[in-house]
Scaffold this motif. Structure first.
Motif, PDB file in Angstrom:
ATOM      1  N   LEU A  42      20.332  51.353   4.786  1.00 53.08           N
ATOM      2  CA  LEU A  42      20.657  50.664   6.039  1.00 53.08           C
ATOM      3  C   LEU A  42      19.879  51.245   7.230  1.00 53.08           C
ATOM      4  CD1 LEU A  42      24.520  50.361   5.550  1.00 53.08           C
ATOM      5  CD2 LEU A  42      22.867  48.480   5.491  1.00 53.08           C
ATOM      6  N   LEU A  43      19.560  52.535   7.161  1.00 49.54           N
ATOM      7  CA  LEU A  43      18.840  53.205   8.251  1.00 49.54           C
ATOM      8  C   LEU A  43      17.327  53.191   8.051  1.00 49.54           C
ATOM      9  CD1 LEU A  43      21.249  56.254   8.532  1.00 49.54           C
ATOM     10  CD2 LEU A  43      20.819  54.603  10.374  1.00 49.54           C
ATOM     11  N   GLY A  44      16.890  52.747   6.858  1.00 49.66           N
ATOM     12  CA  GLY A  44      15.491  52.885   6.494  1.00 49.66           C
ATOM     13  C   GLY A  44      14.513  52.056   7.302  1.00 49.66           C
ATOM     14  N   ALA A 246      31.892  60.584   3.752  1.00 45.51           N
ATOM     15  CA  ALA A 246      31.789  59.474   4.710  1.00 45.51           C
ATOM     16  C   ALA A 246      30.620  58.514   4.443  1.00 45.51           C
ATOM     17  CB  ALA A 246      31.726  60.025   6.131  1.00 45.51           C
ATOM     18  N   PRO A 247      29.378  58.985   4.261  1.00 43.77           N
ATOM     19  CA  PRO A 247      28.291  58.015   4.104  1.00 43.77           C
ATOM     20  C   PRO A 247      28.351  57.236   2.796  1.00 43.77           C
ATOM     21  CG  PRO A 247      27.461  60.257   3.826  1.00 43.77           C
ATOM     22  CD  PRO A 247      28.875  60.361   4.296  1.00 43.77           C
ATOM     23  N   ALA A 255      26.055  54.531   9.175  1.00 42.86           N
ATOM     24  CA  ALA A 255      24.710  54.125   9.613  1.00 42.86           C
ATOM     25  C   ALA A 255      24.722  53.680  11.074  1.00 42.86           C
ATOM     26  CB  ALA A 255      24.179  53.003   8.715  1.00 42.86           C
ATOM     27  N   ASP A 256      25.739  52.910  11.464  1.00 49.17           N
ATOM     28  CA  ASP A 256      25.837  52.466  12.858  1.00 49.17           C
ATOM     29  C   ASP A 256      26.032  53.654  13.804  1.00 49.17           C
ATOM     30  OD1 ASP A 256      25.486  49.833  12.132  1.00 49.17           O
ATOM     31  OD2 ASP A 256      27.629  49.315  12.224  1.00 49.17           O
ATOM     32  N   LEU A 257      26.909  54.571  13.416  1.00 50.45           N
ATOM     33  CA  LEU A 257      27.133  55.765  14.241  1.00 50.45           C
ATOM     34  C   LEU A 257      25.843  56.554  14.423  1.00 50.45           C
ATOM     35  CD1 LEU A 257      30.512  57.258  12.921  1.00 50.45           C
ATOM     36  CD2 LEU A 257      30.032  56.563  15.284  1.00 50.45           C
ATOM     37  N   LEU A 258      25.119  56.762  13.306  1.00 52.76           N
ATOM     38  CA  LEU A 258      23.887  57.555  13.379  1.00 52.76           C
ATOM     39  C   LEU A 258      22.801  56.835  14.170  1.00 52.76           C
ATOM     40  CD1 LEU A 258      23.652  59.087   9.790  1.00 52.76           C
ATOM     41  CD2 LEU A 258      24.084  60.299  11.932  1.00 52.76           C
ATOM     42  N   GLY A 263      19.502  57.321  18.391  1.00 51.99           N
ATOM     43  CA  GLY A 263      18.767  56.565  19.416  1.00 51.99           C
ATOM     44  C   GLY A 263      18.898  57.183  20.796  1.00 51.99           C
ATOM     45  N   GLY A 264      20.041  57.798  21.056  1.00 56.10           N
ATOM     46  CA  GLY A 264      20.239  58.439  22.354  1.00 56.10           C
ATOM     47  C   GLY A 264      19.620  59.825  22.447  1.00 56.10           C
TER      48      GLY A 264
END
Length: 267
Positions: A42-44, A246-247, A255-258, A263-264
């Motif tokens: 999902l993060l790839g 968790a993952p 994935a959304d949290l990371l 991003g920040g």
């Protein structure tokens, strides 16, 4: 003691490294890169996601001598330098992989852009408990841990919803080298960074599963409090319905949290 040898698995699409931010993800005891496979996919699209396996787990060779958590952190730095020399990177790790992350923040903070520690603590269990487990697994092998791990790893109903996936992860535990697993237990017996949290300066996201009996939400809160007390930046986030992985249990949520957290802190 010598730095253990760990190997990497690329979870994002193959492409030239360096075009995307590098995210290194670490495992829980008894698991492998499979722990991060769905979240990594999902993060790839946004990150180069590289997972590492503990000694004697997954594709990493068995350990032949004792090591501690700081040496696992050194091994992660060595691994990153083998694929992207000197690169700064984002790190996310679960349980022992999260403990390794805290040690990275303490010892190698200049190499990190952000740090997410999941289902872990500044201290985990008791030295006596870990040494007893090491002795048991050395004598009887890792299959002796399967039933207890299944109960600790997954939140209510997960194994019923995902029987094939949870079974694959438990096979990773079954196939792990018993001596390497015992060395990991001994590393955890000697692990306690509660008095060093204040030295961490990299932004930290501490994630905890509400159903986790190993490292429940107060452990994440303790990490965040220790870091902020020293002048650092840290946030603790509890996840409903999640236990110790968790993952694996909630890949979309993690994935959304990371993605938001990294991003920040991508600079």
């Amino acid at each position: 003691m010598a730095r253990p040898t760990i190997k990497a698995v690329l979870l994002s699409p193959e492409r030239p490294l360096g075009d995307k931010p590098l995210l290194v993800v670490g495992p829980s005891l008894g698991t492998s890169s499979l722990l991060w496979a769905r979240a990594g996919a999902l993060l790839g699209g946004d990150f180069d996601v590289v997972a590492w396996d503990l000694p004697g787990h997954g594709i990493s060779p068995a350990a032949t001598e004792t090591f501690d958590v700081p040496e696992l952190a050194d091994a992660v730095i060595g691994l990153v330098d083998s694929i992207a020399p000197g690169a700064r990177f984002h790190y996310a790790g679960v349980s022992l992989g999260g403990a390794t992350g805290l040690q990275l923040g303490i010892k190698h903070g200049e190499r990190l852009k952000s740090l997410s520690v999941q289902c872990t603590g500044a201290k985990l269990g008791t030295p006596e408990g870990w040494l007893e487990r090491a002795e048991t697994v050395r004598a009887q092998g890792t299959p002796v841990m399967i039933q207890g791990s299944a109960e600790r790893w997954f939140g209510p109903g997960f194994m019923e919803r995902e029987p094939e996936l949870s079974g694959r992860l438990l096979h990773t535990l079954r196939d792990a080298d018993r001596f390497s697993y015992a060395f990991c237990c001994e590393a955890l017996a000697g692990y306690d960074v509660r008095n060093e949290l204040g030295s961490i300066r990299v932004p930290v996201l501490a994630v905890a599963g509400v159903e986790d009996t190993v490292a429940p939400p107060p452990f994440a809160e303790e990490i965040a409090a220790g870091i902020t007390a020293g002048g650092g930046t840290a946030t603790a986030v509890p996840l409903e319905g999640v236990a110790h992985l968790a993952p694996f249990e909630a890949p979309g949520v993690v994935a959304d949290l990371l993605r938001t957290f990294i991003g920040g802190n991508e600079k």
